[in-house]
Write an enzyme that holds these catalytic residues in place. Structure first.
Site, PDB file in Angstrom:
ATOM      1  N   TRP A  14       6.236  10.496  38.758  1.00 53.01           N
ATOM      2  CA  TRP A  14       7.582  10.916  39.175  1.00 53.01           C
ATOM      3  C   TRP A  14       7.739  10.936  40.684  1.00 53.01           C
ATOM      4  O   TRP A  14       8.854  11.026  41.181  1.00 53.01           O
ATOM      5  CB  TRP A  14       7.884  12.326  38.627  1.00 53.01           C
ATOM      6  N   ASN A  15       6.629  10.902  41.446  1.00 55.79           N
ATOM      7  CA  ASN A  15       6.795  11.187  42.877  1.00 55.79           C
ATOM      8  C   ASN A  15       7.371  10.023  43.683  1.00 55.79           C
ATOM      9  O   ASN A  15       8.024  10.246  44.698  1.00 55.79           O
ATOM     10  CB  ASN A  15       5.495  11.734  43.493  1.00 55.79           C
ATOM     11  N   SER A  26      -2.438  10.982  37.758  1.00 55.53           N
ATOM     12  CA  SER A  26      -3.556  11.877  38.061  1.00 55.53           C
ATOM     13  C   SER A  26      -4.887  11.291  37.586  1.00 55.53           C
ATOM     14  O   SER A  26      -4.933  10.490  36.642  1.00 55.53           O
ATOM     15  CB  SER A  26      -3.308  13.221  37.392  1.00 55.53           C
ATOM     16  N   CYS A  43       0.337  11.140  46.953  1.00 55.87           N
ATOM     17  CA  CYS A  43      -1.109  10.995  46.731  1.00 55.87           C
ATOM     18  C   CYS A  43      -1.852  10.767  48.037  1.00 55.87           C
ATOM     19  O   CYS A  43      -3.032  11.084  48.131  1.00 55.87           O
ATOM     20  CB  CYS A  43      -1.362   9.839  45.784  1.00 55.87           C
ATOM     21  N   GLU A  75      -6.335  18.749  44.907  1.00 60.37           N
ATOM     22  CA  GLU A  75      -5.113  18.133  45.415  1.00 60.37           C
ATOM     23  C   GLU A  75      -4.025  19.218  45.396  1.00 60.37           C
ATOM     24  O   GLU A  75      -3.850  19.893  44.388  1.00 60.37           O
ATOM     25  CB  GLU A  75      -4.741  17.008  44.443  1.00 60.37           C
TER      26      GLU A  75
HETATM   27  P1  NAD Z   1       0.279  12.498  35.580  1.00 63.02           P
HETATM   28  O1  NAD Z   1      -1.023  11.791  35.426  1.00 63.02           O
HETATM   29  O2  NAD Z   1       0.451  13.786  34.889  1.00 63.02           O
HETATM   30  O3  NAD Z   1       1.478  11.565  35.053  1.00 63.02           O
HETATM   31  C1  NAD Z   1       1.639  10.232  35.485  1.00 63.02           C
HETATM   32  C2  NAD Z   1       2.203   9.428  34.343  1.00 63.02           C
HETATM   33  O4  NAD Z   1       1.260   9.452  33.275  1.00 63.02           O
HETATM   34  C3  NAD Z   1       3.517   9.961  33.779  1.00 63.02           C
HETATM   35  O5  NAD Z   1       4.318   8.867  33.403  1.00 63.02           O
HETATM   36  C4  NAD Z   1       3.066  10.728  32.543  1.00 63.02           C
HETATM   37  O6  NAD Z   1       4.039  10.806  31.539  1.00 63.02           O
HETATM   38  C5  NAD Z   1       1.903   9.883  32.073  1.00 63.02           C
HETATM   39  N1  NAD Z   1       0.922  10.607  31.257  1.00 63.02           N
HETATM   40  C6  NAD Z   1       0.689  11.929  31.180  1.00 63.02           C
HETATM   41  N2  NAD Z   1      -0.302  12.172  30.294  1.00 63.02           N
HETATM   42  C7  NAD Z   1      -0.703  10.966  29.802  1.00 63.02           C
HETATM   43  C8  NAD Z   1      -1.696  10.553  28.870  1.00 63.02           C
HETATM   44  N3  NAD Z   1      -2.481  11.432  28.250  1.00 63.02           N
HETATM   45  N4  NAD Z   1      -1.822   9.243  28.612  1.00 63.02           N
HETATM   46  C9  NAD Z   1      -1.045   8.332  29.251  1.00 63.02           C
HETATM   47  N5  NAD Z   1      -0.089   8.658  30.152  1.00 63.02           N
HETATM   48  C10 NAD Z   1       0.073   9.966  30.428  1.00 63.02           C
HETATM   49  O7  NAD Z   1       0.538  12.602  37.132  1.00 63.02           O
HETATM   50  P2  NAD Z   1       1.832  13.181  37.852  1.00 63.02           P
HETATM   51  O8  NAD Z   1       1.688  14.639  37.945  1.00 63.02           O
HETATM   52  O9  NAD Z   1       3.078  12.626  37.279  1.00 63.02           O
HETATM   53  O10 NAD Z   1       1.696  12.479  39.280  1.00 63.02           O
HETATM   54  C11 NAD Z   1       0.949  13.012  40.286  1.00 63.02           C
HETATM   55  C12 NAD Z   1      -0.415  12.372  40.362  1.00 63.02           C
HETATM   56  O11 NAD Z   1      -0.277  10.981  40.621  1.00 63.02           O
HETATM   57  C13 NAD Z   1      -1.219  12.922  41.513  1.00 63.02           C
HETATM   58  O12 NAD Z   1      -2.559  13.106  41.131  1.00 63.02           O
HETATM   59  C14 NAD Z   1      -1.095  11.812  42.565  1.00 63.02           C
HETATM   60  O13 NAD Z   1      -2.117  11.818  43.516  1.00 63.02           O
HETATM   61  C15 NAD Z   1      -1.089  10.598  41.716  1.00 63.02           C
HETATM   62  N6  NAD Z   1      -0.488   9.460  42.415  1.00 63.02           N
HETATM   63  C16 NAD Z   1      -1.306   8.453  42.839  1.00 63.02           C
HETATM   64  C17 NAD Z   1      -0.794   7.384  43.543  1.00 63.02           C
HETATM   65  C18 NAD Z   1      -1.682   6.269  44.004  1.00 63.02           C
HETATM   66  O14 NAD Z   1      -1.159   5.221  44.352  1.00 63.02           O
HETATM   67  N7  NAD Z   1      -2.994   6.431  44.022  1.00 63.02           N
HETATM   68  C19 NAD Z   1       0.586   7.334  43.805  1.00 63.02           C
HETATM   69  C20 NAD Z   1       1.395   8.364  43.360  1.00 63.02           C
HETATM   70  C21 NAD Z   1       0.831   9.423  42.657  1.00 63.02           C
END
Ligand code: NAD
Length: 463
Positions: A133-134, A211, A266, A366
């Site tokens: 979402w970010n 994540s 991130c 984080e």
């Molecule tokens: P999240 O992992 O909870 O969710 C990300 C996506 O994964 C969402 O679409 C969510 O619905 C989906 N998801 C959740 N549980 C799942 C599962 N069991 N199986 C498959 N998909 C699932 O993360 P968040 O809270 O939405 O985003 C923040 C995280 O993303 C932070 O850790 C951040 O550092 C990371 N991030 C990384 C980058 C990068 O480029 N490295 C960029 C942006 C965000």
């Protein structure tokens, strides 16, 4: 279970729109459609794919204001940041529209006169993406653009908090002439998408941004079908300020990297590691500037810091600050909150903490919030040790005008992205990605199209 997601405005808690959740059967059908469409899309010549991508980018640019407003309403970030993100998102489409025409093979000299060896590249197939979402626009386009450029078809499950931005951008892809089955979206719960995508016989690649724990489960699940994986995961970026650094510049860049998107990025600096001789001055200057940041609804003119995305994110930030303060951290500015559980909005005022140490959660987890914890170092080796003492390896920053200090830090920091006197290194033309538990693979640059390509080697004999 409800068959709708309520997309809410995190600045007010109001429901903006209800989005239908796709049934599992519908998702499976879309995956099959994406697979069938692959045969056609892979045949479209590279120049035509490039032209269609460029048209898509143009359509997104034409609708920039509308998309940015959708983004601010569902994500909360200030409107000027949303406008910036739309630019950033289209820069990936522009870059890969060009790269589509540069997917070269090669010939290899054979060890006999009667053979010719030719290496060619072909698209992997249907790509399934899961995005956070970010950055609801850019995290999608930096996967979709190289996938489509390579000749792959694409399906994305956007985050339930922010599906509207991605949906609008995909509608514009169709308006630009990219066939509907070639680029699709589904709305469902993360774990359901994870299972359906990894178990599908049609999906050849999983690309995920989110994540680290979710990334790990997707890697495990994709093992059964040996799908290609790209993982852009969490970060815990250090920011080192050396004794000789230009402190005013370092403060300005620290604010840019730390407080963008209310610290919910991130790559945002999570641990400020400042040389002990300049720590007092740096802290004073930083606190003065941070105090000026305006907290509010992202739609309001002049807002610098929008809301936290949800209660879970808010509780984590409050807990980390409380833990740090209980263990001896000093609050220079912030540690103030404006939240309402009934209405459903959560604001954290930008916070600077001093005297932070290794016992505190904030130095290990984080934060994903507008909190800047500071610690100090004396020798460079110590700064590197603190910086590297994390399972994450996404981004790191340092400020110095001394080339030996800079070279030493560059050589010793275990991070995929390094900003030397630069708080904003991300760019479509550069490879973005992390080491260690921050991920696998890179997005952006010439590296960013590689994960969407297979290598095929042809040996012609009896010539
Ligand atoms: P999240 O992992 O909870 O969710 C990300 C996506 O994964 C969402 O679409 C969510 O619905 C989906 N998801 C959740 N549980 C799942 C599962 N069991 N199986 C498959 N998909 C699932 O993360 P968040 O809270 O939405 O985003 C923040 C995280 O993303 C932070 O850790 C951040 O550092 C990371 N991030 C990384 C980058 C990068 O480029 N490295 C960029 C942006 C965000």
């Amino acid at each position: 279970m409800s068959n709708q997601f309520s997309v809410t405005n995190p600045a007010t808690g109001e429901v903006i729109k209800k989005v239908k959740i796709d049934a599992e059967e519908e998702i499976k059908q879309k995956l099959e459609m994406g697979h069938k469409a692959f045969k056609e899309w892979a045949k479209v010549n590279a120049h035509e794919r490039s032209r269609l991508l460029q048209k898509w980018s143009d359509k997104v640019k034409e609708n920039k204001q509308e998309i940015a407003e959708i983004m601010t309403k569902e994500n909360g970030k200030p409107l000027h940041e949303s406008l910036g993100e739309v630019n950033y998102a289209t820069s990936y489409i522009d870059w890969y529209a060009e790269e589509a025409k540069r997917i070269y093979g090669r010939t290899i000299p054979a060890n006999t006169e009667s053979k010719r060896i030719i290496v060619s590249r072909q698209p992997v197939g249907l790509v399934a993406a899961i995005t956070p979402w970010n950055f609801p626009a850019a995290m999608m386009t930096r996967k979709a653009a190289p996938a489509l450029a390579a000749g792959c078809t694409f399906i994305v499950k956007p985050a339930a908090e922010t599906p509207l931005t991605a949906i609008r951008i995909i509608e514009l892809a169709h308006k630009a002439g990219i066939p509907e089955e070639t680029v699709q979206y589904v709305n469902t719960h993360g774990s359901i998408a994870g299972d359906l995508f990894t178990q599908s016989e049609y999906v050849r690649k999983i690309t995920f941004t989110g994540s680290t724990p979710v990334g790990k489960t997707l890697i495990q699940k994709s093992a059964d079908s040996i799908q290609h994986v790209t993982m852009e995961l969490g970060g815990h970026a250090p920011l080192i300020v050396a004794e000789d650094a230009d402190l005013d510049f370092a403060v300005q860049q620290t604010i840019a990297t730390k407080f963008r998107n209310a610290g919910q990025t991130c790559v945002c600096a999570n641990r400020l590691i400042i040389h002990e001789h300049v720590a007092e001055e740096f802290a004073k200057k930083l606190a003065e500037e941070v105090e000026k940041l305006k907290v509010g609804n992202g739609m309001d003119e002049g807002t610098d810091i929008g809301p936290i995305i949800n209660k879970k994110g808010y509780d984590k930030i409050v807990d980390q600050v409380k833990d740090a303060v209980e263990k001896g951290a000093e609050v220079l500015v912030g540690d103030q909150y404006h939240a309402d559980d009934n209405k459903g909005f959560y604001f954290v005022y930008p916070t600077v903490l001093k005297n932070v140490d290794d016992r505190m959660k904030i130095m290990h987890e984080e934060t994903f919030g507008p909190v800047a914890p500071m610690t100090t170092f004396r020798e460079l080796e110590e700064a590197v040790e603190i910086a590297n003492s994390t399972p994450y390896g996404l981004a790191a920053y340092f400020f110095t005008n001394d080339y030996r200090t800079g070279t030493y830090l560059h050589d010793h920091l275990d991070f995929g992205i390094i900003g030397w006197n630069d708080g904003g290194p991300s760019a479509a033309h550069a490879p973005f990605g992390g080491m260690k538990e921050s991920g696998l693979g890179r997005e952006g640059g010439i590296e960013g199209i590689e994960p969407y390509l297979e290598t095929k080697y042809l040996s012609i004999g009896n010539i």
